[in-house]
Design a protein around this motif. Structure first.
Motif: not given
Length: 457
Positions: A12, A16, A21, A267, A271-272, A413, A417
């Protein structure tokens, strides 16, 4: 389990990390520039097509409006209530700014996804349209890229049980238990029955339910959120100042807030933001591929509204309510933080309102993601797998509602990704097709195009 959690946690951190990103924002920005910022400039055109799209044109199972509502049913969920709060809790007010940036480039990503989904969709053995990343990879790219298609479908089929099922059912069960004392087992059974009543009827019934429930729930939540902002109107200027300031400078510790570096704001904001609007994940185009639309660009213009509505409108209201009410320094996180912000401003009803909103949002997400998951499974096994998959989906809801989902959150999560990687690669490679179709569409005065193709051209 601890060893497995640490392995998934390590993965993860990579998927992420900065590379992901950059990939999400980079591909979105590349598409936005290549489209000459059309998704932002033609927002009005999109809303006009949405209004006209309540009745379908051309081939497909559901209207363009219901296709958007189905994709919104999957995106407007816990991410808009719990996800935004988590981003602000971990990244500070500046996280909201990075959610906005994700949405602005994400509009181009979502547009490109839907254009490709309609152009390269197929019909299955039941005569229904199927599409999404696995099909635009298969039909739009050379055979050397084909491995991306089963990779996406595999990640999507598994991730659906996390992000779209377990996490959502658990969110409903916990919020109803803490606010109204409803036993989690009871919630699990009721959710199973309600979900079965809808998804056993396939995309037509899911689209019909989403077309009625999503606009109602979204408008209700927006009105309640605006009321909270109106009550805190004197603090909105300061709230916006915090958002823009902390997007580029670290947030100091204050009250129950532990402080956050700029990297944390970026980040968790990105991500959210992606978790909420799903731009780049490749999930929404699976719904848009079923639309009875006049052509790829028509549906792309409708699809991009999903990111705008989800993040620029709904998430902004949640984020600003949390910051303007002062709840962001309380030390609370997740849905409890949003609930506190609303309860502080609307004593006696705010918390209950969030509990009800979260329950409805999560329920519609379960419906939308059931369709995404079954199409990923259908890519491997065909239409014969659909009914067994739906039954398994319904049973999984009970376990999601009653189990401890710490690990499931982490796995969902991570797989989110991993879904995005093959999809973003495909969108970058198919971008010349998207740009060409867009140019031709607007050069002809926005005339309707022919429908989707079933093979690479």
């Amino acid at each position: 389990m601890e060893a497995l959690s640490s392995i998934v946690g390590a993965i993860n951190g990579v998927v992420w990390g900065p590379l992901m990103l950059v990939l999400i924002l980079g591909v979105g920005f590349f598409l936005q520039v290549g489209l000459k910022f059309m998704p932002i400039l033609k927002l009005g055109t999109g809303f006009s097509l949405l209004f006209k799209g309540r009745e379908g044109q051309g081939e497909g199972q559901i209207s363009p409006f219901n296709a958007l509502m189905t994709s919104l049913s999957a995106t407007i969920g816990t991410g808009n209530i719990a996800g935004v709060a988590t981003a602000v809790f971990l990244g500070g007010p500046g996280a909201l700014f990075w959610m906005w940036m994700t949405a602005l480039v994400g509009m181009a990503t979502k547009y490109a996804e839907a254009v490709c989904a309609v152009k390269y969709r197929e019909t299955d053995e039941l005569g229904n349209f199927v599409g999404g990343p696995m099909y635009y990879i298969k039909n739009g790219l050379s055979s050397s890229w084909y491995w991306l298609a089963p990779a996406f479908a595999l990640f999507g089929a598994i991730a659906a049980f996390g992000i779209g099922n377990g996490v959502q059912a658990n969110g409903v069960a916990q919020v109803l238990d803490s606010n109204f004392g409803v036993n989690t087992s009871v919630t699990g059974v009721v959710l199973m029955v309600l979900t079965a009543a809808v998804i056993l009827g396939g995309i037509t019934r899911i689209g019909a339910v989403a077309g009625k429930l999503v606009p109602f729930m979204a408008v209700s939540y927006i009105i309640a959120g605006l009321l909270v902002l109106l009550i805190n109107i004197g603090a909105i200027g300061d709230a916006l100042s915090l958002v823009f300031t902390h997007a580029f400078t670290p947030s100091a510790a204050e009250g129950g807030f532990a402080g956050a570096a700029v990297w944390a704001a970026i980040r968790f904001g990105v991500a959210r933001g992606v978790f909420s609007n799903e731009a780049g994940l490749g999930s929404a185009p699976i719904a848009h591929a079923a639309a009875s639309t006049a052509g790829p660009v028509n549906q792309g213009l409708v699809a991009m509204l999903g990111t705008f509505i989800d993040t620029i409108i709904v998430c902004s209201i949640t984020g600003l309510a949390i910051i303007a009410s002062g709840a962001w320094i309380s030390g609370e996180s997740g849905a409890a933080l949003t609930s506190l912000a609303f309860e502080t401003s609307l004593p006696g009803i705010g918390g209950a309102l969030i509990a009800i909103a979260l329950s409805i949002f999560a329920f519609t997400t379960i419906l939308g993601w059931s369709f995404y998951g079954e199409k990923c499974v259908g890519f491997f096994f065909g239409a014969r797998a659909l009914m067994p998959y739906r039954v398994l989906w319904i049973v999984a809801i009970y376990f999601g509602a009653t189990a401890d989902l710490g690990f499931v959150w982490l796995l969902a999560d991570t797989l989110n990704a991993m879904m995005a990687i093959p999809n973003l690669i495909a969108l970058a490679l198919l971008s010349p097709v998207v740009f060409k179709l867009t140019r031709e569409f607007f050069a002809s005065g926005g005339a309707s195009e022919s429908g989707g193709s079933t093979a690479a051209e």
